[in-house]
Design an enzyme around this catalytic site. Structure first.
Site, PDB file in Angstrom:
ATOM      1  N   HIS A  60       0.859  -1.184   0.000  1.00  0.00           N
ATOM      2  CA  HIS A  60       0.000   0.000   0.000  1.00  0.00           C
ATOM      3  C   HIS A  60       0.899   1.239   0.000  1.00  0.00           C
ATOM      4  O   HIS A  60       2.132   1.121   0.028  1.00  0.00           O
ATOM      5  CB  HIS A  60      -0.952  -0.008   1.198  1.00  0.00           C
ATOM      6  CG  HIS A  60      -0.289   0.088   2.539  1.00  0.00           C
ATOM      7  ND1 HIS A  60       0.510  -0.916   3.047  1.00  0.00           N
ATOM      8  CD2 HIS A  60      -0.302   1.064   3.488  1.00  0.00           C
ATOM      9  CE1 HIS A  60       0.957  -0.564   4.240  1.00  0.00           C
ATOM     10  NE2 HIS A  60       0.487   0.641   4.524  1.00  0.00           N
ATOM     11  N   HIS A  62       1.176   4.015   2.089  1.00  0.00           N
ATOM     12  CA  HIS A  62       1.624   4.791   3.239  1.00  0.00           C
ATOM     13  C   HIS A  62       3.143   4.964   3.137  1.00  0.00           C
ATOM     14  O   HIS A  62       3.859   4.049   2.688  1.00  0.00           O
ATOM     15  CB  HIS A  62       1.238   4.106   4.544  1.00  0.00           C
ATOM     16  CG  HIS A  62      -0.185   4.357   4.937  1.00  0.00           C
ATOM     17  ND1 HIS A  62      -0.917   3.484   5.718  1.00  0.00           N
ATOM     18  CD2 HIS A  62      -1.030   5.399   4.669  1.00  0.00           C
ATOM     19  CE1 HIS A  62      -2.139   3.973   5.906  1.00  0.00           C
ATOM     20  NE2 HIS A  62      -2.227   5.128   5.272  1.00  0.00           N
ATOM     21  N   ASP A  64       5.729   4.840   5.017  1.00  0.00           N
ATOM     22  CA  ASP A  64       6.716   3.915   5.583  1.00  0.00           C
ATOM     23  C   ASP A  64       6.923   2.677   4.716  1.00  0.00           C
ATOM     24  O   ASP A  64       7.884   1.931   4.926  1.00  0.00           O
ATOM     25  CB  ASP A  64       6.336   3.517   7.016  1.00  0.00           C
ATOM     26  CG  ASP A  64       4.939   2.949   7.151  1.00  0.00           C
ATOM     27  OD1 ASP A  64       4.034   3.382   6.429  1.00  0.00           O
ATOM     28  OD2 ASP A  64       4.737   2.056   8.002  1.00  0.00           O
ATOM     29  N   HIS A  65       6.060   2.476   3.728  1.00  0.00           N
ATOM     30  CA  HIS A  65       6.195   1.302   2.849  1.00  0.00           C
ATOM     31  C   HIS A  65       6.743   1.643   1.461  1.00  0.00           C
ATOM     32  O   HIS A  65       7.040   0.727   0.689  1.00  0.00           O
ATOM     33  CB  HIS A  65       4.840   0.598   2.719  1.00  0.00           C
ATOM     34  CG  HIS A  65       4.392  -0.045   3.989  1.00  0.00           C
ATOM     35  ND1 HIS A  65       4.444  -1.404   4.217  1.00  0.00           N
ATOM     36  CD2 HIS A  65       3.902   0.497   5.139  1.00  0.00           C
ATOM     37  CE1 HIS A  65       3.990  -1.675   5.436  1.00  0.00           C
ATOM     38  NE2 HIS A  65       3.654  -0.527   6.008  1.00  0.00           N
ATOM     39  N   HIS A 137      -7.423  -2.369   5.778  1.00  0.00           N
ATOM     40  CA  HIS A 137      -6.634  -1.278   6.349  1.00  0.00           C
ATOM     41  C   HIS A 137      -7.398   0.018   6.069  1.00  0.00           C
ATOM     42  O   HIS A 137      -8.477  -0.021   5.462  1.00  0.00           O
ATOM     43  CB  HIS A 137      -5.237  -1.284   5.726  1.00  0.00           C
ATOM     44  CG  HIS A 137      -4.233  -0.436   6.438  1.00  0.00           C
ATOM     45  ND1 HIS A 137      -4.187  -0.321   7.803  1.00  0.00           N
ATOM     46  CD2 HIS A 137      -3.212   0.344   5.958  1.00  0.00           C
ATOM     47  CE1 HIS A 137      -3.190   0.479   8.143  1.00  0.00           C
ATOM     48  NE2 HIS A 137      -2.597   0.909   7.048  1.00  0.00           N
ATOM     49  N   ASP A 206      -0.192  -4.172   5.957  1.00  0.00           N
ATOM     50  CA  ASP A 206      -0.871  -3.576   7.114  1.00  0.00           C
ATOM     51  C   ASP A 206      -2.352  -3.950   7.083  1.00  0.00           C
ATOM     52  O   ASP A 206      -3.034  -3.748   6.070  1.00  0.00           O
ATOM     53  CB  ASP A 206      -0.748  -2.052   7.082  1.00  0.00           C
ATOM     54  CG  ASP A 206       0.651  -1.586   7.458  1.00  0.00           C
ATOM     55  OD1 ASP A 206       1.533  -2.444   7.635  1.00  0.00           O
ATOM     56  OD2 ASP A 206       0.859  -0.365   7.562  1.00  0.00           O
TER      57      ASP A 206
END
Length: 297
Positions: A60, A62, A64-65, A137, A206
């Site tokens: 996904h 976000h 941090d990914h 999520h 997530d």
């Protein structure tokens, strides 16, 4: 098959945990799942060449990914990469592509294919199948499974008994093709043993615990599941569509997985053993991931 955890934190880096990224070395390939900030650095520590990565799978969007992806691609180009690369991700990947190509003075000369995906089979070869499944999520998130295709054992003595000469016909039969020997048709099922299940690895990305993931992870040898929170913070897990370590353990148990690996750990916890113990109360075969942890299957 080798799994290398490059980053095991959640939204924020800690002293010893980087943003999410996992390398899978299998079937003569190097595949990367998620690409958080610091992935390049972690690849160096793990002694994995980014030039050997053939496929990248994004769960996904976000930060941090994905925040490690622009730099990783530009570094590949700087080092003279010519080999094609394929990047998979849910709807929105083409917007991410445009953002990367328009970020600073970006120069990428090697071929990259960006493929937006939905539920279903993404890749099927003679050696493995990779599938994706939407889980729950607060944005679209894809879980991924990688399953080895294991051929039945070839019954050599049985083939010889049926008159098949030792040589290339053995290979054809093992691949599922009929052969003719002295006017007689020999079928693969006559010389093959029972069906064998290959190794299956599932990565949740997530997610809050859900039936979709339980079904998708069914009979996994390794389930890599996000475990952002302890039980005491279950309300935060539910608000943010994440999981506790114990949630992950319940998914592992209900999906009949053999081993659970906890990752995506919140930096609010200094004693991660508590998360491990909470998971083990439900599912004993649980391990806690840490940066640069290697699992060989």
């Amino acid at each position: 098959m080798e799994i290398i955890f490059l980053g095991t934190s959640s939204a924020v880096h800690s002293y010893d945990r980087s943003h999410p990224a996992i390398v899978l070395k299998a079937f003569g390939e190097v595949m990367l799942f998620d690409c958080g900030e610091a992935t390049q650095k972690q690849l160096i520590f793990a002694k994995v060449s980014p030039m050997k990565i053939s496929k990248i799978f994004i769960t996904h969007y976000h930060g941090d990914h994905i925040l490690g992806l622009p730099g990783l691609l530009q570094s590949m180009n700087f080092r003279g990469r010519e080999t094609p690369l394929t990047i998979y991700g849910p709807k929105g990947l083409l917007k991410l592509k445009d953002a990367i190509y328009n970020l600073g003075f970006c120069k990428i000369d090697f071929p990259i294919e960006f493929i937006e995906i939905d539920d279903g089979t993404l890749i099927e070869t003679e050696e493995y199948i990779i599938k994706a499944r939407k889980v729950r999520h607060n944005v679209i998130n894809m879980a991924y499974s990688i399953e080895e295709i294991k051929k039945p054992r070839f019954l050599r003595e049985k083939a010889i008994e049926l008159g098949v000469p030792v040589g290339p016909l053995f290979g054809k039969l093992h691949k599922g093709f009929e052969v003719e020997v002295n006017g007689k048709i020999i079928k693969p099922e006559q010389v093959l043993g029972e069906e064998r299940k290959g190794i299956k690895v599932t990565y949740s990305g997530d997610t809050t615990p859900c039936e979709e993931l339980i079904d998708f992870a069914r009979d996994s040898d390794i389930l890599i599941h996000e475990s952002t929170y302890k039980n005491e913070d279950k309300d935060k897990a539910e608000q943010n569509f994440h999981s506790t370590a114990q949630d992950a353990a319940k998914v592992a148990k209900e999906s009949n997985s053999k081993k659970l690996i906890l990752t995506h750990i919140s930096t609010r916890y200094t004693d991660c053993e508590e998360l491990l113990n909470e998971a083990k109360d439900v599912f004993e075969s649980t391990e806690l991931a840490h940066d640069l942890k290697v699992i060989t299957i």
